[in-house]
Motif scaffolding. Sequence first.
Motif, PDB file in Angstrom:
ATOM      1  N   THR A  60      -1.610   3.307   5.587  1.00 45.29           N
ATOM      2  CA  THR A  60      -2.649   2.437   6.134  1.00 45.29           C
ATOM      3  C   THR A  60      -3.479   1.819   5.011  1.00 45.29           C
ATOM      4  N   TYR A  61      -3.860   2.632   4.026  1.00 50.32           N
ATOM      5  CA  TYR A  61      -4.621   2.131   2.883  1.00 50.32           C
ATOM      6  C   TYR A  61      -3.825   1.077   2.124  1.00 50.32           C
ATOM      7  N   VAL A  62      -2.525   1.316   1.989  1.00 55.68           N
ATOM      8  CA  VAL A  62      -1.680   0.366   1.254  1.00 55.68           C
ATOM      9  C   VAL A  62      -1.484  -0.917   2.056  1.00 55.68           C
ATOM     10  N   GLU A  63      -1.230  -0.786   3.346  1.00 56.78           N
ATOM     11  CA  GLU A  63      -1.028  -1.963   4.191  1.00 56.78           C
ATOM     12  C   GLU A  63      -2.248  -2.881   4.167  1.00 56.78           C
ATOM     13  N   HIS A  64      -3.433  -2.287   4.197  1.00 53.33           N
ATOM     14  CA  HIS A  64      -4.662  -3.088   4.240  1.00 53.33           C
ATOM     15  C   HIS A  64      -5.155  -3.511   2.860  1.00 53.33           C
ATOM     16  N   GLY A  65      -4.442  -3.117   1.810  1.00 53.53           N
ATOM     17  CA  GLY A  65      -4.749  -3.617   0.478  1.00 53.53           C
ATOM     18  C   GLY A  65      -5.868  -2.923  -0.260  1.00 53.53           C
ATOM     19  N   VAL A  66      -6.424  -1.844   0.290  1.00 59.34           N
ATOM     20  CA  VAL A  66      -7.450  -1.112  -0.457  1.00 59.34           C
ATOM     21  C   VAL A  66      -6.796  -0.265  -1.545  1.00 59.34           C
ATOM     22  N   ALA A  67      -5.480  -0.066  -1.405  1.00 58.78           N
ATOM     23  CA  ALA A  67      -4.679   0.555  -2.465  1.00 58.78           C
ATOM     24  C   ALA A  67      -3.492  -0.369  -2.716  1.00 58.78           C
ATOM     25  N   ASP A  68      -3.194  -0.597  -3.989  1.00 62.49           N
ATOM     26  CA  ASP A  68      -2.034  -1.426  -4.326  1.00 62.49           C
ATOM     27  C   ASP A  68      -0.741  -0.678  -4.036  1.00 62.49           C
ATOM     28  N   LEU A  69      -0.754   0.603  -4.387  1.00 60.50           N
ATOM     29  CA  LEU A  69       0.426   1.454  -4.259  1.00 60.50           C
ATOM     30  C   LEU A  69       0.070   2.732  -3.518  1.00 60.50           C
ATOM     31  N   GLY A  70       1.097   3.435  -3.075  1.00 61.24           N
ATOM     32  CA  GLY A  70       0.859   4.717  -2.426  1.00 61.24           C
ATOM     33  C   GLY A  70       2.060   5.614  -2.603  1.00 61.24           C
ATOM     34  N   ILE A  71       1.845   6.897  -2.419  1.00 64.27           N
ATOM     35  CA  ILE A  71       2.942   7.863  -2.425  1.00 64.27           C
ATOM     36  C   ILE A  71       2.902   8.570  -1.075  1.00 64.27           C
ATOM     37  N   ALA A  72       3.972   8.377  -0.304  1.00 61.78           N
ATOM     38  CA  ALA A  72       3.998   8.886   1.069  1.00 61.78           C
ATOM     39  C   ALA A  72       5.351   9.480   1.388  1.00 61.78           C
ATOM     40  N   GLY A  73       5.363  10.521   2.211  1.00 63.28           N
ATOM     41  CA  GLY A  73       6.612  11.129   2.656  1.00 63.28           C
ATOM     42  C   GLY A  73       7.362  10.184   3.577  1.00 63.28           C
TER      43      GLY A  73
END
Length: 210
Positions: A60-73
């Motif tokens: 969700t954070y990545v989709e909305h752009g508050v994070a550029d990248l993410g690490i998710a299962g």
Amino acid sequence: MTKVLTIAMPKGRIFEEAADLLRKAGYQLPPEFDENRKLIIDVEEEGLRFILAKPMDVPTYVEHGVADLGIAGKDVMLEEERDVYELLDLKISACYLAVAGMPETKMSDVAPRVATKYPNVAAAYFREQGEQVEIIKLNGSIELAPMIGLSDRIVDIVSTGRTLKENGLVEYERIVDVTSRLIVNPVSYRMNDDRISELVSRLSKVVAEG
């Protein structure tokens, strides 16, 4: 001035294993990084900012752009179906999603009840099997549901199988293997292509080396 890249990561095992990968890839993370209790950690010398989040919130954070990248299962990716790009299988935190329940318990004839914190994944799986089920969404202690008669089956993450065994449950079907993935916001990917490509390249080498 180099733009800071923001990476959303879940706390716990994935965080520790991902931090280890980043260090092996040559990123200088401070020693106290792993013990930090802050929700936002800046590593200014590397131009990185880390957001520590609940696993289900990372996409969700990545989709909305508050994070550029993410690490998710992969389990979270399948459940959340967010508008993000999957860049790399990090091959960490390996486990799998499975159907489990009490031994020798028959599925009820009409709409068997399935408890899970992955309602979308569970519904899709049983639909593919041609089975009509009632999904009961729970947020924790999924193993409890069949023990107290709330559900006929559960769909949950299995790592070693020890939790199932200790609670008298058995595994019925394996749904999908799960590892953690590096994901990116589509706009961030276009705007920061060079830096993100470098990070992916460095991590890819570490992953390939095993």
